[in-house]
Each structure stands twice: as C-alpha cells, then as structure tokens.
Design a protein around this motif. Structure first.
Motif, short mmCIF file in Angstrom:
data_model
loop_
_atom_site.label_atom_id
_atom_site.label_comp_id
_atom_site.label_asym_id
_atom_site.label_seq_id
_atom_site.Cartn_x
_atom_site.Cartn_y
_atom_site.Cartn_z
N THR A 51 0.85 -1.20 0.00
CA THR A 51 0.00 0.00 0.00
C THR A 51 0.88 1.25 0.00
N GLY A 52 0.56 2.22 -0.85
CA GLY A 52 1.31 3.46 -0.88
C GLY A 52 1.32 4.12 0.49
N GLY A 53 2.52 4.52 0.96
CA GLY A 53 2.65 5.14 2.27
C GLY A 53 2.81 4.15 3.41
N GLU A 54 2.74 2.88 3.10
CA GLU A 54 2.81 1.85 4.14
C GLU A 54 4.17 1.84 4.82
N VAL A 55 4.15 1.65 6.14
CA VAL A 55 5.37 1.53 6.93
C VAL A 55 5.29 0.21 7.69
N LYS A 56 6.36 -0.59 7.57
CA LYS A 56 6.42 -1.84 8.34
C LYS A 56 7.72 -1.86 9.12
N LYS A 57 7.62 -2.40 10.35
CA LYS A 57 8.80 -2.50 11.20
C LYS A 57 9.09 -3.95 11.50
N LEU A 58 10.38 -4.27 11.45
CA LEU A 58 10.86 -5.60 11.76
C LEU A 58 12.04 -5.41 12.70
N LYS A 59 11.76 -5.41 13.99
CA LYS A 59 12.78 -5.14 15.02
C LYS A 59 13.43 -3.79 14.75
N ARG A 60 14.70 -3.76 14.40
CA ARG A 60 15.40 -2.48 14.19
C ARG A 60 15.31 -1.99 12.74
N LEU A 61 14.58 -2.72 11.91
CA LEU A 61 14.46 -2.36 10.50
C LEU A 61 13.09 -1.75 10.25
N THR A 62 13.07 -0.60 9.56
CA THR A 62 11.82 0.06 9.20
C THR A 62 11.77 0.20 7.69
N PHE A 63 10.70 -0.26 7.10
CA PHE A 63 10.51 -0.24 5.65
C PHE A 63 9.36 0.70 5.32
N GLN A 64 9.55 1.50 4.28
CA GLN A 64 8.49 2.41 3.85
C GLN A 64 8.28 2.30 2.35
N PHE A 65 7.04 2.29 1.94
CA PHE A 65 6.66 2.29 0.53
C PHE A 65 6.19 3.69 0.20
N GLY A 66 6.69 4.28 -0.86
CA GLY A 66 6.33 5.64 -1.22
C GLY A 66 4.85 5.79 -1.52
N ASP A 67 4.34 7.00 -1.32
CA ASP A 67 2.92 7.25 -1.54
C ASP A 67 2.49 6.89 -2.96
N ALA A 68 3.35 7.16 -3.92
CA ALA A 68 3.04 6.88 -5.33
C ALA A 68 3.43 5.46 -5.74
N ARG A 69 3.94 4.67 -4.82
CA ARG A 69 4.36 3.28 -5.06
C ARG A 69 5.42 3.17 -6.14
N LYS A 70 6.32 4.18 -6.18
CA LYS A 70 7.45 4.14 -7.10
C LYS A 70 8.78 3.99 -6.38
N ASP A 71 8.77 4.11 -5.06
CA ASP A 71 10.03 4.06 -4.34
C ASP A 71 9.82 3.47 -2.95
N SER A 72 10.93 3.08 -2.35
CA SER A 72 10.87 2.49 -1.02
C SER A 72 12.18 2.77 -0.31
N SER A 73 12.15 2.71 1.01
CA SER A 73 13.37 2.88 1.79
C SER A 73 13.42 1.85 2.90
N LEU A 74 14.64 1.55 3.29
CA LEU A 74 14.90 0.65 4.41
C LEU A 74 15.80 1.40 5.38
N HIS A 75 15.34 1.57 6.61
CA HIS A 75 16.12 2.26 7.64
C HIS A 75 16.48 1.25 8.72
N ILE A 76 17.76 1.22 9.06
CA ILE A 76 18.22 0.35 10.14
C ILE A 76 18.71 1.22 11.28
N THR A 77 18.19 0.97 12.45
CA THR A 77 18.58 1.69 13.66
C THR A 77 19.62 0.88 14.42
N ALA A 78 20.64 1.56 14.90
CA ALA A 78 21.68 0.91 15.73
C ALA A 78 22.17 -0.37 15.07
#
Lengths: 111, 116
Positions: A51-78
């Motif tokens: 889903t556009g704008g969706e954010v999912k977390k997996l422990k220290r990993l955060t995944f985001q799907f862009g609103d337009a569903r053309k891009d995504s990011s993966l953020h790792i904490t610590a």
C-alpha cells in the motif's frame, strides 16, 4: 523494461550507527519486497509492502513504501555486525508474473 | 520441508561443454524461476515457469533452456558453455495468494559455475 535503482551501492558503517537504503523507480509497482542475502546463500525475504505510504517495522528495521508506489526505503537503527549483507529490493507490477530486482546495496557493519 | 534445493553447489566447465543445473522444491509452489547473479550485482531473470508444461523467457535467456515436466522440478540447461556464463545461478519458487498474485519468492542456495 522496469528498472529499480538502489543507493548507495556500497555502505560501510560502525556498529551502533543508523543508515537508510533507497530503492527508486519511474514505474509504479503493485508491491515491493526487500530481501537480504548473505555470502554463499540465496536471498531471504524480509518484508513485502503493498500500500502506498505503508510503513512496516521488523525489530530495528523500518521499511516504507512511497505514496506513489514508485520508491521504497529501508532504515536500520543501531546497526549490528549481523546486519551485514546484500540488501535487494524487488518490485512487481500488477500485470507482471515476475519480480524486477534492484542491483543491491552491500552493507558492512564493522564491530 | 527442504524448501528449494539446487545441485550441484559448484561446477567448473570448459568452453563448449554442456550441463544441467537441477532445482527441486517441495512446497507445491506453481511458480518457479531461474536467476543469475554476477559479482556485486542484483539478480537477472533467465527463465520462469507458471506451472508444469509452461515456461517463458526472462531478461537474459540466450544460451539457456528450461523444461518443467513436474511441479517440483525446474532444470536449467546450458548448451555450449561460454565464459560469459560464469556466474552464480539461483532457483526460486513462489505461490499465488488468494487474489491470484504471486508474492514472496523462496530461493535455493545457488550453484556457482565457472566456465574456462
């Protein structure tokens, strides 16, 4: 042909730092997945976002799907040395029967 | 379940030789795929299959052939091996969800092939 560009291509950081990996395309995807691959092994699925704008977390990993569903990011904490690996994003368009993989981000977390 | 298994793990071929890379999955997945991965790169799709008896070309099919006589097996055939086919080959399988869409792919451990 749909293309997925990942950045950065290589990333080397110290344990405890935060990082973000990007996956960008000019095409719209119905779903996007992130895989991690360790040396000598096949990729293993981490998450699927649909889903556009969706954010999912997996422990220290955060995944985001862009609103337009053309891009995504993966953020790792610590980040930890166990996070070391090749991170691949893969997108599926609505009509396709296969995934398009990005070229990957090679992450090294130094102790 | 063993998941997706591939044999052999390693192989060295001489230019012009042929070989078959084996792939078997025990998850009753109807979709199966063959990818190649060059050093430091992502995955490029060679061939895929949506069910027994049905195969289709991916992004880089030249020099390869596949067959799918059963749900479980999806062998990849290399005819007249060339140095450009030196790579790591991954087989994967996936299933259709309730909406008829294929989702997560499950990968085998790979076959490392060198052609000299």
């Amino acid at each position: 042909t749909q293309l997925l560009e990942q950045s950065p291509q290589f990333l080397s950081i110290q344990e405890g730092e935060n990082l973000t990996v990007y996956c960008n395309s000019s095409s719209v995807f119905s779903s996007l997945q992130w895989y991690r691959q360790e040396p000598g092994e096949g990729p293993v699925l981490l998450v699927t976002v649909v889903t556009g704008g969706e954010v999912k977390k997996l422990k220290r990993l955060t995944f985001q799907f862009g609103d337009a569903r053309k891009d995504s990011s993966l953020h790792i904490t610590a980040a930890q040395p166990g996070d070391t690996g090749l991170y691949l994003c893969a997108g599926k368009s609505g009509s396709a029967r296969q995934l398009t993989f990005g070229s990957g981000t090679q992450l090294t977390v130094l102790p | 379940n063993a998941g997706v298994t591939q044999t052999p793990k390693f192989r060295i071929l001489k230019i012009g030789q042929s070989m078959t890379l084996q792939c078997t999955q025990d998850m009753n997945h109807n979709y199966m795929y063959w990818y190649r991965q060059d050093p430091g790169m992502g995955l490029k799709l060679i061939y895929y299959s949506v069910g027994a008896g049905i195969t289709d070309k991916g992004e880089v099919p030249n020099g390869y052939n596949v067959s799918r006589s059963t749900t479980e097996d999806f062998p990849l055939r290399l005819e007249l091996a060339a140095p450009s086919q030196t790579s790591v080959y991954f087989c994967a399988s996936s299933y259709l969800n309730s909406r008829g869409e294929s989702y997560e792919q499950y990968f085998g451990p790979g076959t490392r092939l060198t052609v000299t």
